[in-house]
Design a protein around this motif. Structure first.
Motif, short mmCIF file in Angstrom:
data_model
loop_
_atom_site.label_atom_id
_atom_site.label_comp_id
_atom_site.label_asym_id
_atom_site.label_seq_id
_atom_site.Cartn_x
_atom_site.Cartn_y
_atom_site.Cartn_z
N VAL A 288 26.14 0.39 18.43
CA VAL A 288 25.67 1.13 17.26
C VAL A 288 25.62 2.62 17.54
CG1 VAL A 288 23.71 1.49 15.71
CG2 VAL A 288 24.38 -0.83 16.35
N ALA A 289 25.09 3.01 18.70
CA ALA A 289 25.00 4.43 19.04
C ALA A 289 26.39 5.06 19.13
CB ALA A 289 24.25 4.60 20.35
N ALA A 290 27.33 4.34 19.75
CA ALA A 290 28.69 4.86 19.85
C ALA A 290 29.29 5.08 18.46
CB ALA A 290 29.56 3.90 20.66
N LEU A 291 29.01 4.17 17.55
CA LEU A 291 29.53 4.29 16.19
C LEU A 291 28.98 5.54 15.50
CD1 LEU A 291 31.25 2.75 14.09
CD2 LEU A 291 29.14 1.69 13.31
N ILE A 292 27.67 5.79 15.66
CA ILE A 292 27.06 6.95 15.01
C ILE A 292 27.61 8.25 15.58
CG2 ILE A 292 24.89 8.19 14.65
CD1 ILE A 292 25.21 5.74 12.92
N PHE A 293 27.73 8.32 16.90
CA PHE A 293 28.24 9.56 17.50
C PHE A 293 29.73 9.75 17.19
CE2 PHE A 293 24.47 9.06 20.28
CZ PHE A 293 23.90 10.30 20.03
N ALA A 294 30.48 8.66 17.13
CA ALA A 294 31.88 8.78 16.73
C ALA A 294 31.99 9.28 15.30
CB ALA A 294 32.59 7.43 16.87
N ALA A 295 31.03 8.89 14.46
CA ALA A 295 31.03 9.38 13.07
C ALA A 295 30.83 10.88 13.01
CB ALA A 295 29.95 8.67 12.28
N GLY A 296 30.17 11.44 14.03
CA GLY A 296 30.02 12.89 14.07
C GLY A 296 31.36 13.61 14.14
N VAL A 297 32.35 12.98 14.76
CA VAL A 297 33.69 13.57 14.81
C VAL A 297 34.28 13.62 13.40
CG1 VAL A 297 36.00 13.38 15.80
CG2 VAL A 297 33.99 12.69 17.14
N LEU A 298 34.18 12.51 12.68
CA LEU A 298 34.72 12.46 11.32
C LEU A 298 34.05 13.47 10.41
CD1 LEU A 298 36.56 10.90 9.27
CD2 LEU A 298 34.56 9.50 8.78
#
Length: 428
Positions: A288-298
């Motif tokens: 879940v944390a990886a998903l949220i931080f990856a969303a920061g790129v988008l």
């Protein structure tokens, strides 16, 4: 390439990658915006855009990471076990009480924001009763899913965190005005449970005899430790609600980190046990944390390159003037099919920023648009794209198609109740 066109293509490609299963959400969230950022003429300046996006989502990512660890530790410590035993003892052989008990148990277990945990614990406690009494298992699948869909709007549940991260908002500011909507959603679920339970009582009657106990290990925690675990949970809930009452408190990520440290130290004093417990819950927390931080790129790239502004301008031009002020209710209605046919990642990270920019042109706050986009969550869980729903139908042993047909109309009704309550209380 025109930023608006690039933005629409980005969303389409990102959605296609997620829907087809060609890429997992996290790599899709990272690679897709970087590639399209290069296509619109940016290079090394994409780095600062990504860092800005990461700064926006960092509080949400930290909060979700520690929330999953905290609730996992509290659940493993047996915090909810007395409630499970109490409900199973009280419902007896009455189908009406069994139905309400299943909904009540699911509502409490769903506090951890993890649908899989809710399904596992509630099915272990209640499914033997359903089978012993000959009750319709579709009723249980329907109620558990709807309760999970409502309670999953908690800040650590996933959808609210995604919506807040996608728009760079404080997750508490998005969540607190949702409480009346969640209350209305739970009321609608329990009204449904009442109707289903009474129908089953008329069909089956009441079985005399003792209730069946769940066939699971009884985790009896010492009374003092159990009381302290309960105090940790109560303090965390109080800290979450305090801002709505005008009481200043610590930011939610700090509260969650503190709760994690206290729960881990209290229940596992030995360092080796602490490492083992963290490792046990690390897969769920890190994913879940990886998903949220990856969303920061988008979000960082789409905002920094002007894609969001260009897409919103195109949408604003296409929206009839009369519909503009009512865009939030329209988004609430669109969130049912939107989150059913798209994943939460595609809808909140891909579509919501664009819709929020279009709403801003008509004076609609981004917080309102985020809340409106969350109204479809009970219906979203019917989607075959949701892994926990497959777990649910597998545990109860019902066909996915039968579950969807039975639950679709009640799920839409719960979404409508939530949306009406949110609009009546100024949520959007």
């Amino acid at each position: 390439m025109d930023p608006a066109l690039a933005g629409f293509l980005l969303v389409a490609v990102f959605t296609a990658l997620i829907m087809s299963g060609r890429l997992a959400p996290a790599p899709a969230l990272v690679l897709t915006p970087l590639i399209f950022g290069l296509m619109v003429g940016h290079g090394t300046d994409l780095g600062p855009m990504v860092l800005e996006g990461l700064r926006e989502v960092a509080p949400t990512g930290v909060m979700l990471l520690f929330a999953i660890l905290t609730f996992g530790i509290l659940t493993d410590a047996g915090l909810f076990d007395p409630l499970v035993r109490l409900i199973v003892r009280r419902v007896g052989g009455d189908p009406f009480k069994v139905t309400l008990g299943a909904a009540a148990l699911a509502a409490v277990i769903s506090l951890d924001g993890d649908g899989s945990t809710t399904y596992l614990i509630t099915c272990a406690a209640m499914l033997p009763l359903y089978r012993r009494l000959g009750m319709n298992p579709l009723h249980l699948a329907c109620l558990l899913m709807l309760v999970s869909g409502v309670m999953n709007l908690s800040p650590w549940g996933g959808p609210t965190g995604r919506a807040a991260a996608a728009l760079g908002l404080d997750v508490t500011a998005v969540f607190l005005p949702l409480l009346p909507a969640m209350g209305a959603g739970l009321f609608a679920v329990f009204a449904l449970a009442t109707a289903l339970g009474l129908a089953e009582r008329r069909r089956l009657g009441v079985l005399e005899g003792p209730a069946l106990a769940p066939d699971e290990e009884d985790r009896q925690a010492p009374r003092l430790r159990y009381a302290l675990n309960l105090l940790i949970l109560a303090a965390l809930m109080a800290g979450l609600i305090a801002p709505a009452l005008g009481v200043k408190t610590l930011p939610l990520p700090v509260l969650m980190m503190t709760a994690f440290a206290l729960a881990l130290t209290l229940n596992h004093p030995r360092r080796a046990d602490q490492a083992e417990k963290i490792a046990a819950h690390a897969p769920a927390a890190l994913s879940v944390a990886a998903l949220i931080f990856a969303a920061g790129v988008l979000t960082g790239v789409m905002k920094g390159t002007g894609m969001v502004e260009g897409m919103s301008a195109a949408l604003v031009a296409a929206i009839p003037e009369a519909l503009g002020p009512h865009l939030a209710p329209a988004v609430a209605a669109a969130s049912l099919p939107g989150t059913f046919f798209l994943s939460n990642d595609a809808f909140y990270f891909g579509m919501l920023p664009v819709l929020a920019e279009a709403g801003a042109a008509h004076g609609i706050a981004p917080e309102a648009m985020a809340r409106a986009a969350l109204m479809g969550q009970p219906f979203h869980l019917l989607s075959p794209l949701v892994p926990s729903t497959w777990l649910l139908v597998g545990l109860i042993r019902v066909e996915m198609g039968a579950h969807q047909r039975f639950t679709a109309l009640p799920a839409a009704g719960v979404c409508l109740a939530m949306a009406l309550a949110a609009m009546a209380t100024g949520g959007f």
